[in-house]
Motif scaffolding. Structure first.
Motif, PDB file in Angstrom:
ATOM      1  N   ALA A 199      -4.615  36.261 -21.001  1.00 33.63           N
ATOM      2  CA  ALA A 199      -5.124  35.685 -19.753  1.00 33.63           C
ATOM      3  C   ALA A 199      -6.027  36.724 -19.102  1.00 33.63           C
ATOM      4  CB  ALA A 199      -3.983  35.313 -18.811  1.00 33.63           C
ATOM      5  N   SER A 200      -7.239  36.300 -18.713  1.00 37.16           N
ATOM      6  CA  SER A 200      -8.228  37.245 -18.185  1.00 37.16           C
ATOM      7  C   SER A 200      -8.662  36.856 -16.791  1.00 37.16           C
ATOM      8  CB  SER A 200      -9.460  37.293 -19.097  1.00 37.16           C
ATOM      9  OG  SER A 200      -9.099  37.635 -20.412  1.00 37.16           O
ATOM     10  N   LEU A 201      -8.883  37.872 -15.973  1.00 32.38           N
ATOM     11  CA  LEU A 201      -9.467  37.692 -14.646  1.00 32.38           C
ATOM     12  C   LEU A 201     -10.596  38.718 -14.546  1.00 32.38           C
ATOM     13  CD1 LEU A 201      -9.419  36.307 -11.911  1.00 32.38           C
ATOM     14  CD2 LEU A 201      -7.727  37.969 -11.148  1.00 32.38           C
ATOM     15  N   LEU A 202     -11.803  38.280 -14.922  1.00 29.27           N
ATOM     16  CA  LEU A 202     -12.924  39.203 -15.042  1.00 29.27           C
ATOM     17  C   LEU A 202     -13.929  39.078 -13.904  1.00 29.27           C
ATOM     18  CD1 LEU A 202     -13.631  38.950 -18.873  1.00 29.27           C
ATOM     19  CD2 LEU A 202     -12.007  40.411 -17.666  1.00 29.27           C
ATOM     20  N   GLU A 203     -14.191  37.881 -13.439  1.00 30.77           N
ATOM     21  CA  GLU A 203     -15.148  37.658 -12.365  1.00 30.77           C
ATOM     22  C   GLU A 203     -14.602  36.577 -11.445  1.00 30.77           C
ATOM     23  OE1 GLU A 203     -18.823  36.567 -14.135  1.00 30.77           O
ATOM     24  OE2 GLU A 203     -19.085  38.454 -15.222  1.00 30.77           O
ATOM     25  N   VAL A 204     -15.082  36.571 -10.210  1.00 35.85           N
ATOM     26  CA  VAL A 204     -14.662  35.532  -9.265  1.00 35.85           C
ATOM     27  C   VAL A 204     -15.072  34.170  -9.812  1.00 35.85           C
ATOM     28  CG1 VAL A 204     -14.951  34.607  -6.947  1.00 35.85           C
ATOM     29  CG2 VAL A 204     -14.838  37.069  -7.287  1.00 35.85           C
ATOM     30  N   GLY A 205     -14.077  33.291  -9.989  1.00 40.46           N
ATOM     31  CA  GLY A 205     -14.379  31.946 -10.459  1.00 40.46           C
ATOM     32  C   GLY A 205     -14.286  31.769 -11.948  1.00 40.46           C
ATOM     33  N   THR A 206     -13.967  32.843 -12.703  1.00 37.77           N
ATOM     34  CA  THR A 206     -13.869  32.722 -14.150  1.00 37.77           C
ATOM     35  C   THR A 206     -12.778  31.723 -14.524  1.00 37.77           C
ATOM     36  OG1 THR A 206     -14.571  35.009 -14.440  1.00 37.77           O
ATOM     37  CG2 THR A 206     -13.461  33.981 -16.290  1.00 37.77           C
ATOM     38  N   GLY A 207     -13.135  30.730 -15.361  1.00 40.61           N
ATOM     39  CA  GLY A 207     -12.168  29.750 -15.832  1.00 40.61           C
ATOM     40  C   GLY A 207     -11.885  28.621 -14.863  1.00 40.61           C
ATOM     41  N   GLY A 234      -7.942  23.058  -6.205  1.00 38.34           N
ATOM     42  CA  GLY A 234      -7.085  24.157  -6.621  1.00 38.34           C
ATOM     43  C   GLY A 234      -5.948  23.676  -7.501  1.00 38.34           C
ATOM     44  N   ARG A 235      -5.352  22.534  -7.131  1.00 35.51           N
ATOM     45  CA  ARG A 235      -4.249  21.955  -7.915  1.00 35.51           C
ATOM     46  C   ARG A 235      -4.711  21.638  -9.339  1.00 35.51           C
ATOM     47  NH1 ARG A 235       0.186  19.300  -6.020  1.00 35.51           N
ATOM     48  NH2 ARG A 235      -0.783  19.121  -3.953  1.00 35.51           N
ATOM     49  N   GLU A 236      -5.864  20.980  -9.445  1.00 36.11           N
ATOM     50  CA  GLU A 236      -6.366  20.575 -10.761  1.00 36.11           C
ATOM     51  C   GLU A 236      -6.741  21.788 -11.613  1.00 36.11           C
ATOM     52  OE1 GLU A 236      -8.395  16.288  -9.527  1.00 36.11           O
ATOM     53  OE2 GLU A 236      -9.434  18.180  -9.099  1.00 36.11           O
ATOM     54  N   ASN A 237      -7.262  22.836 -10.965  1.00 35.41           N
ATOM     55  CA  ASN A 237      -7.641  24.029 -11.721  1.00 35.41           C
ATOM     56  C   ASN A 237      -6.430  24.788 -12.248  1.00 35.41           C
ATOM     57  OD1 ASN A 237     -10.576  24.849 -12.040  1.00 35.41           O
ATOM     58  ND2 ASN A 237     -10.584  24.151  -9.908  1.00 35.41           N
ATOM     59  N   ILE A 238      -5.307  24.711 -11.543  1.00 33.13           N
ATOM     60  CA  ILE A 238      -4.087  25.339 -12.051  1.00 33.13           C
ATOM     61  C   ILE A 238      -3.688  24.709 -13.376  1.00 33.13           C
ATOM     62  CG2 ILE A 238      -1.609  25.643 -11.660  1.00 33.13           C
ATOM     63  CD1 ILE A 238      -2.233  25.915  -8.670  1.00 33.13           C
ATOM     64  N   TYR A 239      -3.709  23.389 -13.421  1.00 32.59           N
ATOM     65  CA  TYR A 239      -3.357  22.687 -14.660  1.00 32.59           C
ATOM     66  C   TYR A 239      -4.417  22.902 -15.748  1.00 32.59           C
ATOM     67  CZ  TYR A 239       0.615  20.360 -12.487  1.00 32.59           C
ATOM     68  OH  TYR A 239       1.817  20.108 -11.887  1.00 32.59           O
ATOM     69  N   LEU A 240      -5.684  22.973 -15.336  1.00 28.13           N
ATOM     70  CA  LEU A 240      -6.759  23.215 -16.308  1.00 28.13           C
ATOM     71  C   LEU A 240      -6.596  24.583 -16.960  1.00 28.13           C
ATOM     72  CD1 LEU A 240      -9.493  22.554 -17.628  1.00 28.13           C
ATOM     73  CD2 LEU A 240     -10.607  23.522 -15.613  1.00 28.13           C
ATOM     74  N   ASN A 241      -6.335  25.620 -16.155  1.00 26.46           N
ATOM     75  CA  ASN A 241      -6.161  26.966 -16.699  1.00 26.46           C
ATOM     76  C   ASN A 241      -4.938  27.054 -17.601  1.00 26.46           C
ATOM     77  OD1 ASN A 241      -7.739  29.638 -15.466  1.00 26.46           O
ATOM     78  ND2 ASN A 241      -8.107  27.744 -14.352  1.00 26.46           N
ATOM     79  N   GLY A 242      -3.866  26.393 -17.201  1.00 27.69           N
ATOM     80  CA  GLY A 242      -2.672  26.379 -18.042  1.00 27.69           C
ATOM     81  C   GLY A 242      -2.937  25.736 -19.384  1.00 27.69           C
ATOM     82  N   ALA A 243      -3.710  24.650 -19.375  1.00 25.71           N
ATOM     83  CA  ALA A 243      -4.052  23.966 -20.628  1.00 25.71           C
ATOM     84  C   ALA A 243      -4.913  24.852 -21.521  1.00 25.71           C
ATOM     85  CB  ALA A 243      -4.782  22.658 -20.320  1.00 25.71           C
ATOM     86  N   ILE A 244      -5.851  25.598 -20.908  1.00 22.73           N
ATOM     87  CA  ILE A 244      -6.699  26.522 -21.673  1.00 22.73           C
ATOM     88  C   ILE A 244      -5.855  27.595 -22.347  1.00 22.73           C
ATOM     89  CG2 ILE A 244      -8.472  28.318 -21.437  1.00 22.73           C
ATOM     90  CD1 ILE A 244      -9.736  26.587 -19.235  1.00 22.73           C
ATOM     91  N   LEU A 245      -4.777  28.024 -21.656  1.00 28.42           N
ATOM     92  CA  LEU A 245      -3.880  29.035 -22.215  1.00 28.42           C
ATOM     93  C   LEU A 245      -2.915  28.457 -23.247  1.00 28.42           C
ATOM     94  CD1 LEU A 245      -2.963  31.149 -19.060  1.00 28.42           C
ATOM     95  CD2 LEU A 245      -4.266  31.908 -21.031  1.00 28.42           C
ATOM     96  N   ALA A 286      -3.068  34.560  -9.359  1.00 28.55           N
ATOM     97  CA  ALA A 286      -1.750  33.918  -9.401  1.00 28.55           C
ATOM     98  C   ALA A 286      -1.587  33.098 -10.668  1.00 28.55           C
ATOM     99  CB  ALA A 286      -1.563  33.040  -8.167  1.00 28.55           C
ATOM    100  N   VAL A 287      -2.639  32.371 -11.044  1.00 28.94           N
ATOM    101  CA  VAL A 287      -2.587  31.552 -12.264  1.00 28.94           C
ATOM    102  C   VAL A 287      -2.450  32.452 -13.488  1.00 28.94           C
ATOM    103  CG1 VAL A 287      -3.928  30.022 -13.747  1.00 28.94           C
ATOM    104  CG2 VAL A 287      -3.853  29.599 -11.294  1.00 28.94           C
ATOM    105  N   ALA A 288      -3.307  33.497 -13.556  1.00 33.85           N
ATOM    106  CA  ALA A 288      -3.306  34.366 -14.737  1.00 33.85           C
ATOM    107  C   ALA A 288      -1.982  35.105 -14.896  1.00 33.85           C
ATOM    108  CB  ALA A 288      -4.455  35.373 -14.634  1.00 33.85           C
ATOM    109  N   ILE A 333      -5.433  40.738 -18.629  1.00 34.81           N
ATOM    110  CA  ILE A 333      -6.627  41.577 -18.494  1.00 34.81           C
ATOM    111  C   ILE A 333      -7.257  41.333 -17.128  1.00 34.81           C
ATOM    112  CG2 ILE A 333      -8.923  42.079 -19.415  1.00 34.81           C
ATOM    113  CD1 ILE A 333      -7.931  41.242 -22.160  1.00 34.81           C
ATOM    114  N   VAL A 334      -7.383  42.402 -16.328  1.00 29.15           N
ATOM    115  CA  VAL A 334      -7.896  42.277 -14.962  1.00 29.15           C
ATOM    116  C   VAL A 334      -9.025  43.277 -14.749  1.00 29.15           C
ATOM    117  CG1 VAL A 334      -7.335  42.335 -12.508  1.00 29.15           C
ATOM    118  CG2 VAL A 334      -5.617  41.553 -14.153  1.00 29.15           C
ATOM    119  N   ASP A 335     -10.175  42.782 -14.300  1.00 34.09           N
ATOM    120  CA  ASP A 335     -11.320  43.642 -14.011  1.00 34.09           C
ATOM    121  C   ASP A 335     -11.327  44.007 -12.533  1.00 34.09           C
ATOM    122  OD1 ASP A 335     -13.628  45.090 -14.322  1.00 34.09           O
ATOM    123  OD2 ASP A 335     -14.745  43.522 -15.343  1.00 34.09           O
ATOM    124  N   GLU A 336     -12.391  44.641 -12.089  1.00 33.01           N
ATOM    125  CA  GLU A 336     -12.546  45.151 -10.721  1.00 33.01           C
ATOM    126  C   GLU A 336     -12.470  44.048  -9.671  1.00 33.01           C
ATOM    127  OE1 GLU A 336     -12.730  48.164  -8.236  1.00 33.01           O
ATOM    128  OE2 GLU A 336     -13.431  48.692 -10.228  1.00 33.01           O
TER     129      GLU A 336
END
Length: 429
Positions: free
Chosen positions: A115-123, A130-141, A183-185, A194-197
């Motif tokens: 799970a990566s958090l590299l830039e604001v808005g990645t994924g 926000g609710r739908e994106n939580i499920y979308l990110n989980g599905a991607i993982l 929080a999702v990642a 993986i977390v960037d700046e």
């Protein structure tokens, strides 16, 4: 690759093609030259398009290596800080490890879900809530809807976005974006985080919350890779460090040693004692550590002298007081020492020596800031110059009979480790 190795990187290289416009430097250009150049550019872009390569603008194409021949291994459960100057290749490395971009050469083996958090808005999809994106990110993982649902309340509570959960994320502030994305990642149970700046966008309270969560994740046996220019955050979170310089692996080892190596490299590459450390009244000439070995190490039993050369440029109605600021690798100020017995000095060049006694500092990396402050007769003061990280050194413990360890081999807590006077006697009643 054995099961206890989370990431294995072998001879990794990544190159990009950069375009330059030579026409800008030409004052006069004939029409036939423009037509010929455009025809060549069109042919090149067409060729790249059919080959599936990136189309690069410019008359002259240069190959730039963002990473070159990097090899390392990261164990499961490690908290690894990746440090280096801007342009060192840190973000490129994370993008390659996150499978966002392909390496040009080399091989990467990853054991576990990333799970990566590299830039604001990645994924995130900006039009979804926000609710739908939580499920979308989980599905991607690769998680099922049931698994995501079990973690949903924890994610929302951690991100503190309950009121905006059904609002499209394109209306979120950058801070809200980062809170929800982290929080999702962190909560969807990746084996590798993986977390960037990007955490720098959040407020201080949330940053501490994130650091605590990443530490908790690593204690569960999961691996954390963290990039930051904030050495205090890196030092507090990470046990190990990787330093990159100009796309190459410069150092890998304990985080305190990596940070020390980073600052030493910074000192070598920067132009010190320029106009930045000069005022109308005074200027910093040089700084020096006397008593170190060739590796910038000193034993806890040895003395160290900090020497500063400075110049007073004109007569001042006050006292120019040298002062040294000592900081630990975490960024914590250990102490500040001011010269005593200072009198008004005439213009000229001076040397200020400060002796650090033996058995004062604990083992670890330290940074010395060099400063000169003028205390005026009116009662006010002015800082003439202050080089915050001018000098670096590393205190080591030789583990001999003078160390008072009595067989204990762990890290002795604390920044200072003075050898105090004790008196033990039997209480006879």
């Amino acid at each position: 690759m054995t099961k206890d190795i989370a990431i294995s990187v072998e001879n990794l290289s990544k190159s990009y093609f950069v375009g330059h416009n030579s026409a800008k430097s030409e004052r006069y250009t004939a029409l036939r030259d423009v037509v010929a150049r455009n025809a060549i550019n069109l042919a090149r872009k067409t060729r790249d398009m059919f080959r599936g390569q990136a189309i690069v603008q410019g008359d002259e194409i240069e190959e730039f290596w963002a990473l070159r021949d990097i090899s390392f291994e990261i164990q499961q459960g490690d908290r690894v800080g990746i440090i280096g100057r801007n342009g060192a290749g840190k973000s490129t490395l994370l993008k390659v490890l996150s499978r966002i971009t392909e390496p040009t050469k080399g091989r990467i083996k990853i054991n576990g879900r990333v799970a990566s958090l590299l830039e604001v808005g990645t994924g995130f999809h900006p039009e979804l809530s926000g609710r739908e994106n939580i499920y979308l990110n989980g599905a991607i993982l690769g998680m099922s809807r049931t698994e995501i649902h079990k973690k949903f309340d924890e994610i929302v509570a951690f991100a503190e976005v309950e009121k905006f959960l059904d609002t499209p994320v394109k209306r979120y502030s950058s801070g809200m974006y980062v809170r929800l994305a982290f929080a999702v990642a962190a909560h969807l149970e990746p084996e590798i985080l993986i977390v960037d700046e990007v955490l720098a966008v959040g407020d201080m309270q949330f940053q501490k919350k994130c650091l605590g969560k990443m530490e908790e994740v690593s204690h569960q046996g999961r691996t954390v890779l963290f990039v930051s220019h904030n050495m205090a955050m890196i030092s507090n979170l990470c046990q190990k460090g990787i330093m990159l310089d100009a796309g190459q692996l410069e150092f890998q080892g304990q985080i305190s040693e990596a940070i020390l190596h980073y600052y030493q490299k910074q000192n070598e590459q920067s132009v010190r004692y320029s106009k930045l450390f000069e005022s109308e009244n005074a200027a910093l000439v040089s700084g020096e550590l006397i008593g170190l070995s060739d590796t910038s190490d000193i034993s806890i039993h040895d003395e160290l002298i900090i020497r500063m050369r400075y110049k007073i440029k004109k007569s001042i109605n006050g006292k120019c007081v040298p002062n040294f600021h000592f900081s630990a690798s975490s960024g914590t100020c250990v102490f500040v020492s001011n010269a005593d017995g200072v009198t008004v000095k005439s213009p000229g060049e001076y040397i200020a020596d400060c002796k650090i006694p033996s058995n004062l500092l604990n083992e670890g990396a330290y940074f010395v800031g060099l400063a000169l402050t003028t205390y005026l007769d009116s009662g006010s003061f002015e800082v003439e110059f202050f080089d915050r990280n001018a000098l670096t050194f590393n205190v080591i413990d030789p583990m001999d009979e003078r160390s008072n360890r009595y067989g204990y081999a762990g890290i002795v807590p604390g920044v200072v480790r003075p050898k105090l006077i004790w008196n033990i006697h039997q209480d006879i009643k």
